[in-house]
Design a protein around this motif. Structure first.
Motif, PDB file in Angstrom:
ATOM      1  N   ARG A 184       0.821  -1.220   0.000  1.00  0.00           N
ATOM      2  CA  ARG A 184       0.000   0.000   0.000  1.00  0.00           C
ATOM      3  C   ARG A 184       0.852   1.265   0.000  1.00  0.00           C
ATOM      4  NH1 ARG A 184      -5.390  -0.029   2.070  1.00  0.00           N
ATOM      5  NH2 ARG A 184      -6.524  -1.624   0.869  1.00  0.00           N
ATOM      6  N   THR A 185       2.066   1.160   0.545  1.00  0.00           N
ATOM      7  CA  THR A 185       2.913   2.349   0.699  1.00  0.00           C
ATOM      8  C   THR A 185       3.632   2.737  -0.589  1.00  0.00           C
ATOM      9  OG1 THR A 185       4.690   0.894   1.479  1.00  0.00           O
ATOM     10  CG2 THR A 185       3.298   1.940   3.158  1.00  0.00           C
ATOM     11  N   SER A 226       0.626 -11.730   2.266  1.00  0.00           N
ATOM     12  CA  SER A 226       0.970 -11.184   3.580  1.00  0.00           C
ATOM     13  C   SER A 226       2.377 -10.601   3.584  1.00  0.00           C
ATOM     14  CB  SER A 226       0.851 -12.275   4.645  1.00  0.00           C
ATOM     15  OG  SER A 226      -0.478 -12.714   4.772  1.00  0.00           O
ATOM     16  N   GLU A 232       2.199  -7.359   1.888  1.00  0.00           N
ATOM     17  CA  GLU A 232       1.529  -6.435   2.805  1.00  0.00           C
ATOM     18  C   GLU A 232       2.510  -5.842   3.811  1.00  0.00           C
ATOM     19  OE1 GLU A 232      -2.642  -6.455   5.384  1.00  0.00           O
ATOM     20  OE2 GLU A 232      -1.658  -8.334   4.851  1.00  0.00           O
ATOM     21  N   HIS A 277      -9.699  -8.544   1.431  1.00  0.00           N
ATOM     22  CA  HIS A 277      -9.536  -7.854   2.708  1.00  0.00           C
ATOM     23  C   HIS A 277      -8.086  -7.464   2.968  1.00  0.00           C
ATOM     24  CE1 HIS A 277      -8.522 -12.040   3.520  1.00  0.00           C
ATOM     25  NE2 HIS A 277      -7.823 -11.634   4.555  1.00  0.00           N
ATOM     26  N   CYS A 278      -7.139  -8.025   2.194  1.00  0.00           N
ATOM     27  CA  CYS A 278      -5.718  -7.772   2.453  1.00  0.00           C
ATOM     28  C   CYS A 278      -5.346  -6.338   2.062  1.00  0.00           C
ATOM     29  CB  CYS A 278      -4.860  -8.765   1.676  1.00  0.00           C
ATOM     30  SG  CYS A 278      -5.044 -10.471   2.244  1.00  0.00           S
ATOM     31  N   ARG A 279      -4.417  -5.749   2.824  1.00  0.00           N
ATOM     32  CA  ARG A 279      -4.021  -4.361   2.618  1.00  0.00           C
ATOM     33  C   ARG A 279      -2.854  -4.292   1.616  1.00  0.00           C
ATOM     34  NH1 ARG A 279      -5.919  -0.739   6.088  1.00  0.00           N
ATOM     35  NH2 ARG A 279      -4.031   0.544   5.962  1.00  0.00           N
ATOM     36  N   VAL A 280      -3.168  -4.554   0.359  1.00  0.00           N
ATOM     37  CA  VAL A 280      -2.190  -4.452  -0.727  1.00  0.00           C
ATOM     38  C   VAL A 280      -2.856  -3.758  -1.907  1.00  0.00           C
ATOM     39  CG1 VAL A 280      -0.866  -6.499  -0.067  1.00  0.00           C
ATOM     40  CG2 VAL A 280      -2.819  -6.740  -1.617  1.00  0.00           C
ATOM     41  N   GLN A 281      -2.045  -3.307  -2.850  1.00  0.00           N
ATOM     42  CA  GLN A 281      -2.560  -2.751  -4.106  1.00  0.00           C
ATOM     43  C   GLN A 281      -2.421  -3.815  -5.193  1.00  0.00           C
ATOM     44  OE1 GLN A 281      -1.480   1.670  -4.659  1.00  0.00           O
ATOM     45  NE2 GLN A 281       0.247   0.906  -3.448  1.00  0.00           N
TER      46      GLN A 281
END
Length: 292
Positions: free
Chosen positions: A170-171, A226, A229, A247-251
């Protein structure tokens, strides 16, 4: 030769245990031992030897295993054809697949198939591309869902195209909100599936002259996501896989240039497929066409 005995011998070899084979087939240990002795009398040589964990085939028996599997498979097909002629639908279909297909398509196909043919047994075998090829080539599975094998001669039924997606933290600051340039993977930290699971990504890199810095490798999709992530690197996964991890916090973005994999049904021979296998293929094609 009684093919039921041969099927029992193959099951003992698969488990490496007379006891476990008996539990699977519903025979007593003494019953299986009696069948093995009968086979050895017919063959004229021992077929099993003991080891530290159970039993294993003798060298002479190992030479016969591919032929024994063929005999068992042919007998099962014969029984299915006879039942089909008599309008009785029975049989077994051994299906090779990999995780994303198992999660997204196979349960729907099996449900529809079992509603129509409740007396046909479905056996699932999961694995990567190499295990699929091995299973087809050695008579362990009747059909497989996956990529078209290039190393063996098979029949192939294409079903649908699956987009390959970049998976990034995400960053990471994106150049575009619509796609992710494959150039970003060159010399960058990369988290990969093993090549025997995921040869299409290796092919993409080779085609475009990309050399990623492979930091980690895992056969588990969720582990790879993961790791991305946590900022440990980039990855590439099929869109079908990513549908289960929203639901995973990735792009996730399509690659630029666009890359895809073609998925379908692999089998030794459409012409020689058993009636149960033919019906399963028909059902799979209908379900996937509806769901696409």
């Amino acid at each position: 030769m009684d093919t039921k005995k041969l099927e029992t011998l193959l099951k003992v070899i698969e488990y490496g245990s007379i006891t476990k084979a008996g539990e699977d087939l519903g025979y007593t240990q003494s019953g299986i031992s009696h069948m093995i002795k009968s086979i050895e009398r017919d063959f004229g040589f021992p077929v099993l030897k003991r080891n530290r964990t159970g039993v294993e085939p003798t060298d002479d028996c190992k030479r016969m295993i591919p032929t024994l599997r063929q005999m068992v498979n042919w007998n099962e097909q014969l029984e299915q054809i006879i039942a089909s002629i008599n309008e009785i639908t029975i049989g077994k279909v051994r299906v090779g697949t990999f995780t994303s297909m198992s999660v997204h398509w196979i349960p729907k196909i099996i449900k529809a198939f079992q509603n129509q043919y409740p007396n046909i047994v479905i056996e699932l075998v999961e694995g990567g591309g190499q295990s699929l090829s091995y299973g087809i080539e050695n008579g362990l599975i009747d059909i497989g869902f996956g990529l078209r094998p290039t190393e063996i001669n098979v029949d192939w039924i294409p079903l649908f195209e699956d987009c390959l997606m970049a998976v990034i933290p995400r960053t990471f600051q994106l150049d575009s909100a619509e796609h992710f340039s494959i150039k970003h993977f060159d010399q960058s930290p990369f988290i990969a599936l093993p090549e025997y699971f995921d040869r299409e990504v290796q092919s993409v890199f080779e085609t475009h002259g990309i050399t990623p810095d492979i930091k980690f490798s895992s056969t588990d999709d969720y582990t790879i996501i993961s790791m991305v992530e946590q900022g440990l690197g980039f990855s590439i996964l099929p869109q079908m896989v990513l549908q289960g991890y929203k639901h995973c916090r990735v792009q996730t973005l399509p690659l630029e240039p666009y890359c895809k994999r073609q998925l379908g049904i692999v089998l030794p021979s459409i012409k020689n497929a058993s009636p149960a296998t033919e019906k399963f293929i028909e059902c799979a094609k209908k379900i996937i066409q509806i769901e696409k």
